[in-house]
Write an enzyme that holds these catalytic residues in place. Structure first.
Site, short mmCIF file in Angstrom:
data_model
loop_
_atom_site.label_atom_id
_atom_site.label_comp_id
_atom_site.label_asym_id
_atom_site.label_seq_id
_atom_site.Cartn_x
_atom_site.Cartn_y
_atom_site.Cartn_z
N GLU A 227 -17.06 -9.31 -0.91
CA GLU A 227 -16.04 -8.44 -0.35
C GLU A 227 -16.31 -6.97 -0.66
O GLU A 227 -15.57 -6.09 -0.20
CB GLU A 227 -14.66 -8.86 -0.85
CG GLU A 227 -14.25 -10.21 -0.27
CD GLU A 227 -12.84 -10.62 -0.65
OE1 GLU A 227 -12.14 -11.17 0.21
OE2 GLU A 227 -12.44 -10.40 -1.81
N TYR B 236 9.99 4.37 -4.95
CA TYR B 236 8.64 4.23 -5.49
C TYR B 236 7.71 3.58 -4.46
O TYR B 236 6.53 3.92 -4.37
CB TYR B 236 8.68 3.43 -6.80
CG TYR B 236 9.81 3.93 -7.68
CD1 TYR B 236 9.71 5.18 -8.31
CD2 TYR B 236 10.99 3.20 -7.80
CE1 TYR B 236 10.76 5.66 -9.07
CE2 TYR B 236 12.04 3.69 -8.56
CZ TYR B 236 11.93 4.92 -9.19
OH TYR B 236 12.97 5.41 -9.91
#
Length: 211
Positions: free
Chosen positions: A74, A120
């Site tokens: 990956e 957040y």
């Protein structure tokens, strides 16, 4: 940071993620760009909880291994993100429990998986696009991630896991932790039967993105 410092930080942060249950087995991978444009990445089939600084993969933007163990397959999508995002200094990919559970849900908004309900999430994550499912390690997945990379700092891979980016490895890890916590809160709220109070457009407009 020097290459030695980056290697040591990757070992430290990988162990922290593993010990707190944000990754398990040999799932997930990380990388961080060095000042010369090459980058350090976690090796194939390695556990983030048992990394060794001297065995981390050192790779260039052509995907060539410069030293260390062979990188994760990956690593190819990390390359795609770095090429698409010159501002990106590090990448974290995890199969953390709640974010992956969310990635397996039907009916998600493909443009922003979680409607903002905490400041957040807005400041560190949103928008959070959903990358359609492709076989892990496949060129189709790598191409899909490349197409989404310029649009967002963080991605959710359908039926797979999360990908976060940052100016540094620590900041990319912070985003991964924030995304996992937001997904956990989402399920807690849904499971409680309570109606979620989402942030208004005005409230969202008052928040500035932070890396």
């Amino acid at each position: 940071m020097t290459e030695k410092e980056v290697r040591e930080e990757m070992v430290r942060l990988g162990a922290s993620l593993f010990e707190r249950g944000l990754t398990s087995g040999n799932g997930g991978n990380m990388s961080a760009r060095l000042e010369d444009g090459t980058f350090i990445a976690t090796p194939t089939r390695s556990s983030l909880g048992r990394l060794r600084a001297e065995r981390l993969s050192h790779v260039n933007l052509s995907g060539e291994l410069l030293d260390g163990d062979r990188p994760s397959s990956e690593c190819a999508f990390h390359l795609n993100i770095y090429k698409a995002r010159p501002d990106c200094g590090a990448i974290v990919h995890l199969h953390s429990t709640h974010a992956t559970a969310l990635a397996c849900c039907e009916g998600l908004d493909p443009d922003n998986v979680i409607k903002p309900f905490t400041p957040y999430y807005v400041m560190q994550i949103a928008p959070l696009p959903l990358v359609p499912y492709h076989k892990p390690g496949s060129q189709a997945l790598f191409d899909a991630i490349a197409s989404y990379a310029p649009k967002a700092r963080c991605l959710l891979l359908a039926n797979h896991g999360l990908v976060t980016t940052g100016a540094s490895l620590e900041k990319a890890v912070n985003k991964a932790e924030e995304l996992e916590e937001t997904a956990r809160l989402f399920f807690l709220l849904k499971g409680s039967g309570s109606r979620i109070k989402y942030l208004s457009e005005q409230e969202i407009s008052q928040l500035k993105p932070i890396d």
